[in-house]
Scaffold this motif. Structure first.
Motif, short mmCIF file in Angstrom:
data_model
loop_
_atom_site.label_atom_id
_atom_site.label_comp_id
_atom_site.label_asym_id
_atom_site.label_seq_id
_atom_site.Cartn_x
_atom_site.Cartn_y
_atom_site.Cartn_z
N SER A 125 0.82 -1.20 0.00
CA SER A 125 0.00 0.00 0.00
C SER A 125 0.86 1.25 0.00
O SER A 125 0.58 2.21 -0.72
CB SER A 125 -0.91 0.00 1.23
N MET A 126 1.93 1.24 0.83
CA MET A 126 2.81 2.39 0.88
C MET A 126 3.50 2.61 -0.45
O MET A 126 3.68 3.74 -0.90
CB MET A 126 3.85 2.21 1.99
N ALA A 127 3.88 1.52 -1.09
CA ALA A 127 4.54 1.63 -2.40
C ALA A 127 3.60 2.26 -3.41
O ALA A 127 4.01 3.09 -4.23
CB ALA A 127 4.99 0.25 -2.88
N GLN A 128 2.30 1.87 -3.33
CA GLN A 128 1.33 2.45 -4.26
C GLN A 128 1.19 3.95 -4.03
O GLN A 128 1.11 4.73 -4.98
CB GLN A 128 -0.03 1.77 -4.08
N VAL A 129 1.21 4.37 -2.76
CA VAL A 129 1.11 5.79 -2.46
C VAL A 129 2.33 6.52 -3.00
O VAL A 129 2.23 7.58 -3.62
CB VAL A 129 0.98 6.02 -0.94
N GLU A 130 3.53 5.92 -2.77
CA GLU A 130 4.75 6.56 -3.21
C GLU A 130 4.83 6.65 -4.73
O GLU A 130 5.39 7.58 -5.30
CB GLU A 130 5.96 5.80 -2.67
N GLU A 131 4.25 5.62 -5.40
CA GLU A 131 4.33 5.57 -6.85
C GLU A 131 3.18 6.30 -7.53
O GLU A 131 3.13 6.42 -8.74
CB GLU A 131 4.34 4.10 -7.31
N GLN A 132 2.24 6.80 -6.73
CA GLN A 132 1.08 7.47 -7.32
C GLN A 132 1.54 8.67 -8.14
O GLN A 132 2.34 9.47 -7.70
CB GLN A 132 0.11 7.93 -6.24
N THR A 133 1.02 8.76 -9.34
CA THR A 133 1.40 9.85 -10.22
C THR A 133 0.88 11.17 -9.70
O THR A 133 -0.28 11.28 -9.31
CB THR A 133 0.82 9.60 -11.63
N PRO A 134 1.71 12.21 -9.69
CA PRO A 134 1.21 13.54 -9.30
C PRO A 134 0.08 13.95 -10.24
O PRO A 134 -0.02 13.44 -11.37
CB PRO A 134 2.44 14.44 -9.48
N PRO A 135 -0.77 14.88 -9.83
CA PRO A 135 -1.91 15.23 -10.69
C PRO A 135 -1.48 15.87 -11.99
O PRO A 135 -0.57 16.70 -12.03
CB PRO A 135 -2.70 16.22 -9.83
N ASN A 136 -2.12 15.44 -13.07
CA ASN A 136 -1.96 16.15 -14.34
C ASN A 136 -2.67 17.49 -14.24
O ASN A 136 -3.50 17.70 -13.35
CB ASN A 136 -2.57 15.33 -15.48
N VAL A 137 -2.35 18.38 -15.16
CA VAL A 137 -2.95 19.72 -15.14
C VAL A 137 -3.39 20.11 -16.54
O VAL A 137 -2.61 19.99 -17.50
CB VAL A 137 -1.97 20.78 -14.61
N VAL A 138 -4.62 20.55 -16.67
CA VAL A 138 -5.13 21.14 -17.91
C VAL A 138 -5.62 22.54 -17.58
O VAL A 138 -6.45 22.72 -16.67
CB VAL A 138 -6.27 20.31 -18.53
N VAL A 139 -5.12 23.54 -18.30
CA VAL A 139 -5.54 24.92 -18.13
C VAL A 139 -6.20 25.40 -19.41
O VAL A 139 -5.60 25.31 -20.49
CB VAL A 139 -4.36 25.84 -17.77
N PHE A 140 -7.43 25.87 -19.30
CA PHE A 140 -8.11 26.54 -20.41
C PHE A 140 -8.09 28.04 -20.15
O PHE A 140 -8.65 28.50 -19.15
CB PHE A 140 -9.57 26.10 -20.53
N LEU A 141 -7.46 28.79 -21.03
CA LEU A 141 -7.45 30.24 -20.93
C LEU A 141 -8.14 30.79 -22.18
O LEU A 141 -7.66 30.58 -23.29
CB LEU A 141 -6.02 30.78 -20.83
N VAL A 142 -9.25 31.48 -21.99
CA VAL A 142 -10.01 32.02 -23.12
C VAL A 142 -9.71 33.51 -23.23
O VAL A 142 -9.59 34.21 -22.22
CB VAL A 142 -11.52 31.78 -22.95
N ASP A 143 -9.58 34.01 -24.45
CA ASP A 143 -9.23 35.40 -24.69
C ASP A 143 -10.49 36.25 -24.79
O ASP A 143 -11.37 35.98 -25.62
CB ASP A 143 -8.42 35.50 -25.98
#
Length: 489
Positions: free
Chosen positions: A24-42
């Protein structure tokens, strides 16, 4: 003896559990950091999405669904009423005044006085959001409008982004056939099919990047050229909204806004019924939907932070005046609410509650520290923004003032000025003559009732804070013209 057996069984149970705990600890350590999507509208106004405006003329179903799945902010702001400065703040976490980036790059027109001295680029020594996340192992992608420097060393591919599709010096899709292929954009290398729509192309490229990097982590920053001029819509959507506009009664334009020069009159758009602009908004919303669908299909929606916002208010007083920001006063180019209050939606899985609404004061300076914190990136340089995590959890942010500084004459008619918001109160300071107005936004969101005379102590306190901030960021002001000297704080 029985006690010994129980102890042995307990010990054996503990030993048996250890591999499970380690796994379980290994899974936590290996968990991928969050991806990020930014929508910026002009140039998208606060009132231009259904989530903020139930009577909105424009159909924005994908953005509205995003709001229902995350947190919508009612009091979210841009750091400046025009594009380049706000884009600088989103990338750096700083007020743009610190870098003398106080107007759209390339713009500094004189009127009664000369505008303040300014830079027309984001300095190379600035650490960008992309650089901060890239240092933590993120793949980084940019698509759309950049407008943060005149030559290639200032463009996305040299500011921390692995891939750049369409970002260069231009403030709009002014080359080729505008919003339709061929684009003749120096940073769109592969040709599009004849007539392909620009927001669709940018969304397609963003979705392709997400699919290729689904093992993550990644930053995908889609900065639409939409809904900036030139006003060009997809014919099928224009036809749809021409029919819809015919069902909207009333005058499109009404009360005049105070503008420069004084003798020039500008009417404010009262009704949202511009068919071409509406088509542009819906096409942008469709593009947002393409990217969100890709997150779902790639199984990434549960580990991806999604941010949606705009760089300044809607265009309501010039260049076709295609949208109405009412009840907010003014629009793009104005330090009134219509020019700086923006759509802000953030979906942070495991943190934000679906359909949550927050009235915490936030600003584009807060994007950098919030996403850097989520990615585990240390912020080792001075910034002005704060990590929004408490607000995203539904908690209160530490109280702070927000500031604006626009020492220029906007081509939308906006008058040079500064502002400070503290709680419900907002003070506006005219840079030509130093006059101030005070409004309680809770009671007067349209900034029509000046209550400065009734609250002299509050004016004094807020103005003192604003002037102290000017010194902190080394703010520059209007310059003399033809021997005529402007006001100085």
């Amino acid at each position: 003896m029985n006690g010994l057996k129980q102890c042995q069984r307990g010990a054996m149970g503990l030993v048996a559990a250890l591999p499970l705990l380690a796994s379980s600890m290994a899974q936590v350590e290996e968990q991928t950091p969050p991806n990020v999507v930014v929508f910026l509208v002009d140039d998208l106004g606060y009132m231009d999405i259904g989530a903020n405006n139930p009577d909105c003329f424009y159909d924005t179903p994908n953005i509205d669904r995003l709001a229902k799945s995350g947190m919508r902010f009612t009091d979210g702001y841009a750091a400046n009423p025009v594009c380049s400065p706000t884009r600088y703040s989103l990338m750096t976490g700083k007020y743009p005044t610190r870098a003398e980036a106080t107007n759209f790059f390339g713009g500094n027109r004189p009127a009664t006085y000369k505008g303040a001295e300014m830079q027309h680029l984001m300095p190379l020594e600035e650490i960008t959001l992309a650089q901060a996340l890239k240092a933590k192992g993120y793949a980084t992608f940019f698509a759309g409008k950049w407008h943060l420097g005149p030559t290639e060393e200032y463009w996305p591919q040299n500011r921390g982004f692995d891939i750049n599709i369409g970002g260069h010096k231009a403030g709009g899709p002014y080359s080729g056939k505008g919003y339709f292929a061929p684009f003749e954009n120096p940073q769109i290398k592969e040709e599009s099919p004849e007539g392909e729509h620009l927001p669709a192309r940018l969304a397609r490229e963003t979705a392709k990047f997400i699919q290729a990097n689904k093992e993550g982590p990644f930053l995908a920053y889609l900065a639409f050229y939409s809904v900036h001029t030139p006003l060009m819509g997809r014919p099928d959507l224009v036809e749809k909204y021409e029919k819809k506009a015919g069902q909207v009664p009333g005058n499109e334009f009404g009360a005049e806004e105070q503008v420069w020069p004084v003798e020039k009159k500008r009417e404010v758009r009262l009704l949202q019924k511009h068919a071409v602009y509406a088509a542009m908004v819906e096409a942008m919303d469709e593009a947002v939907g393409v990217v969100l669908k890709q997150l779902e299909e790639s199984g990434l929606a549960g580990n991806t932070i999604v941010v949606f916002t705009s760089d300044n208010g809607g265009l309501s007083t010039s260049e076709g005046s295609p949208t109405s920001n009412l009840p907010l006063r003014g629009g793009k180019g104005w330090v009134y609410e219509g020019g700086i209050r923006e759509p802000w939606i953030i979906r942070y899985p495991g943190i934000t509650q679906p359909g949550a609404v927050s009235d915490e004061l936030i600003c584009s300076i807060d994007l950098f520290p919030t996403l850097a914190s989520a990615a585990g990136a240390e912020v080792q340089h001075e910034i002005d923004g704060v990590d929004l995590l408490p607000a995203l959890k539904g908690e209160l942010l530490e109280k702070r003032p927000l500031y604006w500084h626009y020492p220029h004459y906007s081509n939308q008619g906006g008058i040079p000025g500064g502002a400070i918001r503290v709680g419900d109160y907002k003070l506006f300071e005219n840079y030509e003559d130093g006059r101030v107005t005070l409004h309680n936004l809770k009671d007067d969101i349209g900034e029509q009732n000046d209550i400065a005379a009734q609250h002299p102590e509050k004016v004094k306190q807020m103005r003192a804070k604003l002037h102290a901030w000017y010194k902190t960021v080394d703010a520059k002001f209007l310059r003399e013209k033809n021997g005529k000297q402007p006001w100085r704080p």
